[in-house]
Design a protein around this motif. Structure first.
Motif, short mmCIF file in Angstrom:
data_model
loop_
_atom_site.label_atom_id
_atom_site.label_comp_id
_atom_site.label_asym_id
_atom_site.label_seq_id
_atom_site.Cartn_x
_atom_site.Cartn_y
_atom_site.Cartn_z
N ALA A 93 0.84 -1.20 0.00
CA ALA A 93 0.00 0.00 0.00
C ALA A 93 0.87 1.25 0.00
CB ALA A 93 -0.91 -0.01 1.22
N ARG A 117 0.86 4.49 -2.52
CA ARG A 117 0.68 5.86 -2.04
C ARG A 117 1.84 6.74 -2.46
NH1 ARG A 117 -2.18 3.80 2.15
NH2 ARG A 117 -4.38 4.12 1.66
N ALA A 145 -4.97 -0.24 -1.46
CA ALA A 145 -4.62 1.18 -1.59
C ALA A 145 -5.28 1.78 -2.83
CB ALA A 145 -3.11 1.34 -1.65
N GLU A 149 -8.87 2.31 -2.09
CA GLU A 149 -9.06 3.45 -1.20
C GLU A 149 -8.86 4.78 -1.90
OE1 GLU A 149 -7.65 1.08 2.86
OE2 GLU A 149 -6.46 2.75 2.09
#
Lengths: 332, 332
Positions: free
Chosen positions: A162, A166, A197, A200
């Motif tokens: 993740a 990011r 990720a 999200e």
DNA sequence: TTGAAAGCGATACCAA
DNA sequence: TTGGTATCGCTTTCAA
């Protein structure tokens, strides 16, 4: 040993002591015995010694692979701690197979090791059973779990996956691909972290995941990336489950005349030594392999020597860090 | 074992037989014993078994390194032959040190292996002595020698080094450099082969040899090559003692905008899998690592099982071959 | 400081 | 087909 004893004119027990506890034998005798040992080229029988003393001086280590550079530092660190302490490391390479791992654990336990060090936390129930039965310290490394067999040091691979996403997102990337080969449990978790990720962040992963069941190598990185480009030409960044695939992707870009990082950003995993040497240098998620090996070995040593005293902290997350290099960011 | 016997209502000997020679035990008892073994999670003590039977089912293998990809195929091949035959491989990594090798040999012999497999032919006299004394088959691999301890399979590294030079010479190169890192004996022989061939061809090597005492990695290839270029800008070809240095040289060329193979030809050694993936693909001297491992293991197996029958050919030179790729020749 | 005796856990040989 | 006995090579009490 009897031969040595005869030659030195002492009893076998004394020979044993001269070797095992030299301070308990008089200088004169010890010298004579040493001489006899030398001229007869006597090598003590480890098996008999272990059988009689119930101290085998063996620690079993199971690794999933020797092929990739990942386990060298790790194994080296373990040996650097254990060998000087007179402990022999029995290594078994189980090639990423749970079944082979089960077999290896059984075999290693047959040698009555004083402790076991395993890579990963995904042993079969039977494996866990055998290990608990063995009654020796067990360290699971490389990954973290809520239900360790005993001691545990590792990192959260889903979090690492993740974090890579990011990192790329913060650089402005939105079409982020993921390449993954032989899906060992930790690579799967990195993949899951990537997916989570992306979800999200509200990014689609459609056509952006390249996977192969075969063990990874550099060439495969190129092949997988080529497939991604064919499906999603707009891809601007790639996170690979290891550095080999990252390097292969870099080569594929060179082949196609795609500029890195301008047209494609690449981030690998493990931070093997060739990352810094590549052109441009490869950004990678760095893991504390050596530290994990050292800690595992040291914890074992403390338990064995401290007659059962366990580490204050039976579980450690060593984390990870992203080494930002030219494959994702232009030098200032 | 006594517990199992009690639970199955038989004598310990019968348990031993049910495990070691199942065909000698009646079906009824065997079933009961198997059940007891299972519920008690009994794992036979290898040490006691070995001690009593004088068959340890262990073969000792000494490798100089796990870091470089060279010994993976080799070790894998050995295990693929030996493990199915019920033989456990004890591996010791001696990190290119003769002293560590001596210690490792002594340690391994303490386990009374049924055979030993060593890499290289440069063991110390004490090592050779211990091995001869052990009275078990010994295979030296990776290199050839006129004075093998016992069996020997390998290749002539000086010849390989010379062949690499001749190959480049035939392509028209005259300023041929050589890069070499941690001078293990085989790398030294390749270097010697390079030097000999250059001499025979009447070529100077002044300023054309880059050496480092440190273990090699990809980055070092770039550093060593940079030094060569500084000293001899006219250099047109490089032979490196391994593929890592070749890859590092390739990256250094990319960094400098030197075209490969037009401005610089590169040939590595070992033909690791990334060679084909590089841009351009790296030419390399390919060695039969897997074959050496397989042969060594098979020869041992034949001797152990054939009760001492030795291979017709106790010494084999497996040779080498040059895989010509884009780093030395443009594709047709 | 040295030695004698017992036993570590299994197997091989012989007998039943 | 099963079991008793000695033994593998060494270490650990315990006694001298």
């Amino acid at each position: 040993m009897a031969d040595v004893a005869a030659r030195a004119g002492v009893s076998p027990v004394t020979v044993s002591r001269a070797i095992r506890h030299p301070e308990m034998v008089s200088d004169a005798l010890r010298a004579r015995i040493d001489a006899a040992v030398h001229t007869l080229n006597y090598i003590p029988n480890h098996l008999a010694s272990a059988l009689a003393s119930t101290r085998t001086h063996i620690v079993g280590v199971v690794v999933p692979s020797l092929t990739n550079g990942v386990f060298d530092d790790y194994l080296g660190a373990i040996q650097d701690v254990l060998n000087p302490a007179g402990i022999q490391v029995l290594v078994s390479n189980v090639r990423y197979s749970e079944i082979e791992e089960e077999r290896a654990i059984q075999t290693l336990l047959g040698y009555h090791p004083e402790a076991m060090i395993l890579a990963g936390v995904d042993q079969t129930e039977r494996s866990r059973q055998m290990l608990r039965n063995a009654g020796v310290p067990v360290v699971q490394t490389m990954d973290v779990t809520d239900t360790p067999i005993d001691l545990n040091i590792g990192l959260d691979h889903a979090a690492a996956g993740a974090a890579a996403v990011r990192y790329l997102y913060d650089l402005g990337h939105r079409r982020i691909a993921h390449l993954t080969a032989r899906a060992d449990p930790r690579a799967r978790r990195r993949h899951a972290g990537y997916q989570r990720a992306m979800d999200e962040l509200g990014l689609s992963t459609k056509g952006l995941v390249g996977a192969s069941p075969r063990p990874s190598d550099v060439a495969m990185g190129g092949e997988l990336f080529a497939r991604i480009v064919a499906a999603v030409p707009e891809v601007t960044a790639v996170f690979t489950c290891n550095d080999d695939l990252a390097l292969g992707t870099l080569f594929e870009c060179q082949r196609r005349g795609m500029r890195v990082p301008d047209e494609l950003a690449i981030i690998g995993f493990n931070d093997l030594d060739y990352c810094v040497a590549a052109v441009p240098p490869l950004t990678s998620v760095s893991t504390e392999r050596q530290q994990m090996g050292t800690w595992a070995a040291q914890a074992i040593l403390d338990i064995i020597r401290g007659s059962g005293r366990r580490p204050r902290q039976p579980q450690i997350d060593v984390g990870f860090s992203i080494k930002a290099r030219g494959s994702t960011v232009r030098a200032a």
